[in-house]
Design a protein around this motif. Structure first.
Motif, PDB file in Angstrom:
ATOM      1  N   SER A  48       0.821  -1.220   0.000  1.00  0.00           N
ATOM      2  CA  SER A  48       0.000   0.000   0.000  1.00  0.00           C
ATOM      3  C   SER A  48       0.851   1.265   0.000  1.00  0.00           C
ATOM      4  O   SER A  48       0.362   2.351  -0.313  1.00  0.00           O
ATOM      5  CB  SER A  48      -0.942   0.008   1.208  1.00  0.00           C
ATOM      6  OG  SER A  48      -0.231   0.266   2.419  1.00  0.00           O
ATOM      7  N   LYS A  49       2.130   1.135   0.359  1.00  0.00           N
ATOM      8  CA  LYS A  49       3.028   2.292   0.403  1.00  0.00           C
ATOM      9  C   LYS A  49       3.619   2.610  -0.967  1.00  0.00           C
ATOM     10  O   LYS A  49       4.295   3.629  -1.126  1.00  0.00           O
ATOM     11  CB  LYS A  49       4.157   2.031   1.406  1.00  0.00           C
ATOM     12  CG  LYS A  49       3.667   1.795   2.831  1.00  0.00           C
ATOM     13  CD  LYS A  49       4.796   1.359   3.755  1.00  0.00           C
ATOM     14  CE  LYS A  49       4.276   1.018   5.148  1.00  0.00           C
ATOM     15  NZ  LYS A  49       5.348   0.516   6.053  1.00  0.00           N
ATOM     16  N   LEU A  50       3.381   1.735  -1.933  1.00  0.00           N
ATOM     17  CA  LEU A  50       3.918   1.927  -3.277  1.00  0.00           C
ATOM     18  C   LEU A  50       2.967   2.747  -4.141  1.00  0.00           C
ATOM     19  O   LEU A  50       1.751   2.784  -3.896  1.00  0.00           O
ATOM     20  CB  LEU A  50       4.167   0.566  -3.937  1.00  0.00           C
ATOM     21  CG  LEU A  50       5.152  -0.361  -3.228  1.00  0.00           C
ATOM     22  CD1 LEU A  50       5.180  -1.720  -3.921  1.00  0.00           C
ATOM     23  CD2 LEU A  50       6.551   0.245  -3.191  1.00  0.00           C
ATOM     24  N   HIS A  51       3.523   3.379  -5.174  1.00  0.00           N
ATOM     25  CA  HIS A  51       2.704   4.142  -6.119  1.00  0.00           C
ATOM     26  C   HIS A  51       1.726   3.192  -6.815  1.00  0.00           C
ATOM     27  O   HIS A  51       2.030   2.020  -7.037  1.00  0.00           O
ATOM     28  CB  HIS A  51       3.600   4.816  -7.155  1.00  0.00           C
ATOM     29  CG  HIS A  51       2.893   5.805  -8.015  1.00  0.00           C
ATOM     30  ND1 HIS A  51       2.137   5.444  -9.116  1.00  0.00           N
ATOM     31  CD2 HIS A  51       2.811   7.163  -7.936  1.00  0.00           C
ATOM     32  CE1 HIS A  51       1.636   6.521  -9.685  1.00  0.00           C
ATOM     33  NE2 HIS A  51       2.023   7.581  -8.994  1.00  0.00           N
ATOM     34  N   HIS A  52       0.567   3.711  -7.180  1.00  0.00           N
ATOM     35  CA  HIS A  52      -0.461   2.878  -7.800  1.00  0.00           C
ATOM     36  C   HIS A  52       0.011   2.231  -9.107  1.00  0.00           C
ATOM     37  O   HIS A  52      -0.398   1.107  -9.425  1.00  0.00           O
ATOM     38  CB  HIS A  52      -1.729   3.710  -8.048  1.00  0.00           C
ATOM     39  CG  HIS A  52      -2.566   3.868  -6.821  1.00  0.00           C
ATOM     40  ND1 HIS A  52      -3.829   4.421  -6.828  1.00  0.00           N
ATOM     41  CD2 HIS A  52      -2.321   3.533  -5.527  1.00  0.00           C
ATOM     42  CE1 HIS A  52      -4.327   4.425  -5.605  1.00  0.00           C
ATOM     43  NE2 HIS A  52      -3.424   3.901  -4.800  1.00  0.00           N
ATOM     44  N   LEU A  53       0.844   2.921  -9.865  1.00  0.00           N
ATOM     45  CA  LEU A  53       1.343   2.327 -11.104  1.00  0.00           C
ATOM     46  C   LEU A  53       2.255   1.135 -10.804  1.00  0.00           C
ATOM     47  O   LEU A  53       2.232   0.131 -11.524  1.00  0.00           O
ATOM     48  CB  LEU A  53       2.093   3.377 -11.918  1.00  0.00           C
ATOM     49  CG  LEU A  53       1.241   4.502 -12.513  1.00  0.00           C
ATOM     50  CD1 LEU A  53       2.125   5.510 -13.241  1.00  0.00           C
ATOM     51  CD2 LEU A  53       0.181   3.944 -13.458  1.00  0.00           C
ATOM     52  N   THR A  54       3.040   1.251  -9.737  1.00  0.00           N
ATOM     53  CA  THR A  54       3.896   0.134  -9.323  1.00  0.00           C
ATOM     54  C   THR A  54       3.045  -1.018  -8.813  1.00  0.00           C
ATOM     55  O   THR A  54       3.309  -2.189  -9.104  1.00  0.00           O
ATOM     56  CB  THR A  54       4.874   0.582  -8.237  1.00  0.00           C
ATOM     57  OG1 THR A  54       5.635   1.702  -8.705  1.00  0.00           O
ATOM     58  CG2 THR A  54       5.827  -0.545  -7.853  1.00  0.00           C
ATOM     59  N   GLN A  55       2.004  -0.689  -8.059  1.00  0.00           N
ATOM     60  CA  GLN A  55       1.083  -1.724  -7.585  1.00  0.00           C
ATOM     61  C   GLN A  55       0.450  -2.461  -8.766  1.00  0.00           C
ATOM     62  O   GLN A  55       0.296  -3.685  -8.739  1.00  0.00           O
ATOM     63  CB  GLN A  55      -0.019  -1.101  -6.715  1.00  0.00           C
ATOM     64  CG  GLN A  55       0.427  -0.578  -5.371  1.00  0.00           C
ATOM     65  CD  GLN A  55      -0.744  -0.105  -4.537  1.00  0.00           C
ATOM     66  OE1 GLN A  55      -1.839  -0.679  -4.589  1.00  0.00           O
ATOM     67  NE2 GLN A  55      -0.539   0.942  -3.753  1.00  0.00           N
ATOM     68  N   LYS A  56       0.070  -1.704  -9.787  1.00  0.00           N
ATOM     69  CA  LYS A  56      -0.546  -2.304 -10.967  1.00  0.00           C
ATOM     70  C   LYS A  56       0.409  -3.281 -11.633  1.00  0.00           C
ATOM     71  O   LYS A  56       0.019  -4.383 -12.040  1.00  0.00           O
ATOM     72  CB  LYS A  56      -0.942  -1.203 -11.955  1.00  0.00           C
ATOM     73  CG  LYS A  56      -1.696  -1.697 -13.186  1.00  0.00           C
ATOM     74  CD  LYS A  56      -3.100  -2.141 -12.829  1.00  0.00           C
ATOM     75  CE  LYS A  56      -3.906  -2.494 -14.058  1.00  0.00           C
ATOM     76  NZ  LYS A  56      -5.260  -3.000 -13.709  1.00  0.00           N
ATOM     77  N   LEU A  57       1.687  -2.910 -11.719  1.00  0.00           N
ATOM     78  CA  LEU A  57       2.691  -3.769 -12.331  1.00  0.00           C
ATOM     79  C   LEU A  57       2.893  -5.040 -11.502  1.00  0.00           C
ATOM     80  O   LEU A  57       2.982  -6.144 -12.055  1.00  0.00           O
ATOM     81  CB  LEU A  57       4.005  -3.010 -12.464  1.00  0.00           C
ATOM     82  CG  LEU A  57       5.175  -3.744 -13.133  1.00  0.00           C
ATOM     83  CD1 LEU A  57       4.789  -4.217 -14.535  1.00  0.00           C
ATOM     84  CD2 LEU A  57       6.395  -2.837 -13.191  1.00  0.00           C
TER      85      LEU A  57
END
Length: 254
Positions: free
Chosen positions: A191-200
Motif C-alpha cells: 500500500s506504500k507503493l505508487h499505484h502504477l507500481t502496484q498495478k505492475l
C-alpha cells in the motif's frame, strides 16, 4: 397504499422499500450467498426482528444507516414495507453508527474493515477530538481518534492503522487480500507503493500465479524508495522460491 404506517407502541415506522436508499460509500458488501440465504429464511419465518435504522433525506426518501442486508433480504422476499427507526443524524453521526453496527459481525472481509475504519476515523476527525463521545481518557491521557477506534473494536492501534493502509491499495490487489492470497502485513507494505507500481506487481502476480511474501514486499518497497524498482527487479524478487515452498511430486491415482 400508504408509504409509511406508524406503530405508536414501539415508535417503529414501516417504510416502503422503494423509499430506501443505501448509505453513500457504504463499505460493507451485500452478497447473495449462503449467509444471506439463512437471513432470508429467518425473515421469512420470523419477520424482521430488529428494525433497520434510517435517516431522512431532503427529497423525502431515507438513507439506510443500519440494515442493508435486512433490506436486501426483504426485497428478495417481495416485502413492500420494512420496520425502521427514523433518526435525525448528521453525516458524521450516521457514519459512526453505520460502521459500528457492522464491525461486530463475524467473517468481515479485510477490505470491509479497512474502509469502515477509514470512514469512522474521518468522521471523528470532522467532528473534532471530542472526549465526551466515548470513554475517552485512560488515566489523564486523552485518546486520539485511532486509539478510540482501537478500544471500541478490541484492536491494537497498530492493527487499526494497518487495516486503514489497505484503502490505498488498487482494487485488484485488495481483492487478492480479501481472497486470502496476500496476507495483511505484506499488503500494508504494498500500500506504500505508487499505484502504477502496484498495478505492475498485480500483473506479474496474475500472469505468473505468484503471491508476494512479507520479506519480498519489504525489499520492493526499499527499492522503490531509492527509485530502483522496475519490472525486472519485481520479477526477480517475485520469482524467488519462498521458505515455505518445496518441490513436490504429484502422482495421480489412475
Amino acid at each position: 397504499k400508504q408509504l409509511e404506517t406508524q406503530d405508536d407502541a414501539n415508535h417503529i415506522v414501516y417504510l416502503s422499500t422503494d423509499k430506501l436508499r443505501p448509505f453513500a460509500e457504504h463499505p460493507y458488501k451485500v452478497i447473495d450467498n449462503d449467509e444471506m440465504e439463512s437471513l432470508v429464511e429467518s425473515i421469512k419465518t420470523q419477520g424482521v426482528l430488529t428494525p433497520i435504522v434510517v435517516r431522512p433525506t431532503e427529497n423525502g426518501e431515507y438513507e439506510i444507516v443500519s440494515g442493508h442486508r435486512r433490506v436486501f433480504a426483504c426485497q428478495k422476499l417481495g416485502f413492500e414495507f420494512v420496520p425502521a427507526f427514523v433518526k435525525e443524524m448528521t453525516r458524521e453521526e450516521a457514519i459512526i453508527v453505520m460502521t459500528d453496527s457492522n464491525l461486530h459481525r463475524d467473517r468481515l472481509l479485510p477490505s470491509e474493515k479497512a474502509f469502515a475504519y477509514k470512514m469512522k476515523l474521518d468522521a471523528i476527525k470532522r467532528q473534532g477530538e471530542r472526549t465526551d463521545l466515548t470513554s475517552a481518557q485512560v488515566g489523564h491521557k486523552s485518546l486520539t481518534s485511532v486509539e478510540r477506534i482501537a478500544i471500541e473494536n478490541d484492536e491494537s492501534k497498530t492493527q487499526v492503522q494497518r487495516y486503514i493502509s489497505l484503502t490505498r491499495l488498487i482494487p485488484e490487489l485488495l481483492q487478492m487480500v480479501d481472497e486470502g492470497r496476500i496476507a495483511l502485513t505484506p499488503a500494508v507494505e504494498l500500500s506504500k507503493l505508487h499505484h502504477l507500481t502496484q498495478k505492475l506487481i498485480y500483473e506479474i502476480c496474475d500472469m505468473d500465479d505468484l503471491t508476494p511474501s512479507y520479506s519480498q514486499t519489504v525489499r520492493m518497497r526499499k527499492l522503490a524508495d531509492v527509485g530502483a524498482l522496475g519490472e525486472d527487479a519485481i520479477r526477480e524478487i517475485m520469482s524467488e522460491e519462498k521458505a515455505n515452498q518445496r518441490e513436490r511430486i504429484v502422482i495421480y491415482m489412475d
